[in-house]
Design a protein around this motif. Structure first.
Motif, short mmCIF file in Angstrom:
data_model
loop_
_atom_site.label_atom_id
_atom_site.label_comp_id
_atom_site.label_asym_id
_atom_site.label_seq_id
_atom_site.Cartn_x
_atom_site.Cartn_y
_atom_site.Cartn_z
N ALA A 182 -10.32 -0.86 -14.59
CA ALA A 182 -11.53 -1.30 -14.16
C ALA A 182 -11.69 -1.83 -12.73
CB ALA A 182 -12.53 -1.91 -15.15
N VAL A 183 -10.88 -2.70 -12.64
CA VAL A 183 -10.72 -3.50 -11.07
C VAL A 183 -9.83 -2.77 -10.20
CG1 VAL A 183 -9.84 -5.81 -10.36
CG2 VAL A 183 -10.93 -5.66 -12.64
N SER A 184 -8.80 -2.18 -10.57
CA SER A 184 -7.89 -1.46 -9.55
C SER A 184 -8.65 -0.67 -8.56
CB SER A 184 -6.81 -0.92 -10.42
OG SER A 184 -7.18 0.09 -10.91
N PRO A 185 -9.59 0.18 -8.91
CA PRO A 185 -10.16 0.80 -7.58
C PRO A 185 -10.62 0.08 -6.58
CG PRO A 185 -10.52 1.97 -9.98
CD PRO A 185 -9.97 0.68 -10.04
N VAL A 186 -11.34 -0.96 -6.91
CA VAL A 186 -11.82 -1.84 -5.80
C VAL A 186 -10.96 -2.47 -4.96
CG1 VAL A 186 -13.35 -3.86 -5.31
CG2 VAL A 186 -14.04 -2.26 -7.57
N HIS A 187 -9.86 -2.87 -5.60
CA HIS A 187 -8.91 -3.48 -4.80
C HIS A 187 -8.25 -2.29 -3.90
CE1 HIS A 187 -9.37 -7.28 -6.33
NE2 HIS A 187 -9.31 -6.84 -7.25
N ALA A 188 -7.98 -1.17 -4.29
CA ALA A 188 -7.20 -0.05 -3.83
C ALA A 188 -7.99 0.51 -2.58
CB ALA A 188 -7.08 1.27 -4.88
N GLU A 189 -9.33 0.28 -2.48
CA GLU A 189 -10.24 0.87 -1.32
C GLU A 189 -9.92 0.17 -0.04
OE1 GLU A 189 -12.31 3.16 -1.57
OE2 GLU A 189 -13.03 3.05 -3.80
N PHE A 190 -9.14 -1.09 -0.12
CA PHE A 190 -8.86 -1.64 1.21
C PHE A 190 -7.49 -2.29 1.22
CE2 PHE A 190 -13.76 -2.32 0.56
CZ PHE A 190 -14.07 -1.40 1.58
N ASN A 191 -6.62 -1.91 0.48
CA ASN A 191 -5.25 -2.30 0.24
C ASN A 191 -5.17 -3.87 0.17
OD1 ASN A 191 -5.29 0.60 0.81
ND2 ASN A 191 -3.26 0.28 1.96
N GLY A 192 -6.11 -4.43 -0.48
CA GLY A 192 -5.94 -6.00 -0.71
C GLY A 192 -6.98 -6.38 0.19
N HIS A 193 -7.68 -6.04 1.13
CA HIS A 193 -8.29 -6.76 1.74
C HIS A 193 -9.90 -7.05 1.35
CE1 HIS A 193 -5.71 -5.06 4.74
NE2 HIS A 193 -5.84 -5.89 5.80
N ARG A 194 -10.31 -8.22 1.49
CA ARG A 194 -11.54 -8.76 0.93
C ARG A 194 -12.73 -9.07 1.80
NH1 ARG A 194 -13.15 -9.02 -4.12
NH2 ARG A 194 -14.56 -10.71 -4.63
N PHE A 195 -13.96 -8.52 1.89
CA PHE A 195 -15.03 -9.00 2.77
C PHE A 195 -15.27 -10.46 2.05
CE2 PHE A 195 -14.97 -4.94 3.86
CZ PHE A 195 -15.13 -4.75 5.28
N LEU A 196 -15.61 -11.55 3.22
CA LEU A 196 -15.91 -12.88 2.68
C LEU A 196 -17.45 -13.04 3.15
CD1 LEU A 196 -12.84 -14.82 3.48
CD2 LEU A 196 -13.56 -14.06 1.30
N LYS A 197 -17.53 -12.42 4.27
CA LYS A 197 -18.82 -12.89 5.04
C LYS A 197 -19.19 -11.67 5.83
CE LYS A 197 -22.52 -15.11 6.47
NZ LYS A 197 -23.85 -15.22 5.85
#
Length: 119
Positions: free
Chosen positions: A14-29
């Protein structure tokens, strides 16, 4: 023990597709006033991105509007649009892409759905 393994497997899927969208990059702001977003890379480095910049390996930031980021990347059936919101420190991603209709056939402007019920 088996239940725990199944639960952990389901959570990983359930979690892996979200992380796969941006190869580990995460929006903070995300700031629509500044037309910029702060992204944390998989190595922990913070980066300021603006429309036209790449996020991850494939996604390109297209626009920032109403404190959400709109990105595009190539998909199996054409362009995939990703809409990212950050609320209370949580990143939420909506994914939109075109896909062929499954199980429906078009004939002269009519839609016919195959009968799947056994008689």
């Amino acid at each position: 023990m088996t239940r725990l393994f199944l639960l952990l497997s389901a959570l990983m899927l359930a979690v892996s597709p979200v992380h796969a969208e941006f190869n580990g990059h995460r929006f903070l702001k995300i700031s629509s006033a500044e037309q910029a977003a702060v992204v944390k890379g998989p190595d922990g480095e913070l980066r300021l991105v603006r429309p036209g910049d790449k996020v991850g390996d494939e996604a390109i930031l297209v626009e920032i509007d109403f404190d959400r980021a709109v990105l595009e990347k190539d998909g199996e059936w054409g362009t995939v649009t990703l809409i990212v919101n950050v609320e209370n420190g949580e990143q939420r991603i909506a994914r939109m892409e075109r896909r062929p209709l499954e199980g429906m056939h078009f004939y002269r402007g009519e839609v016919k759905v195959p009968n799947t019920q056994s008689q």
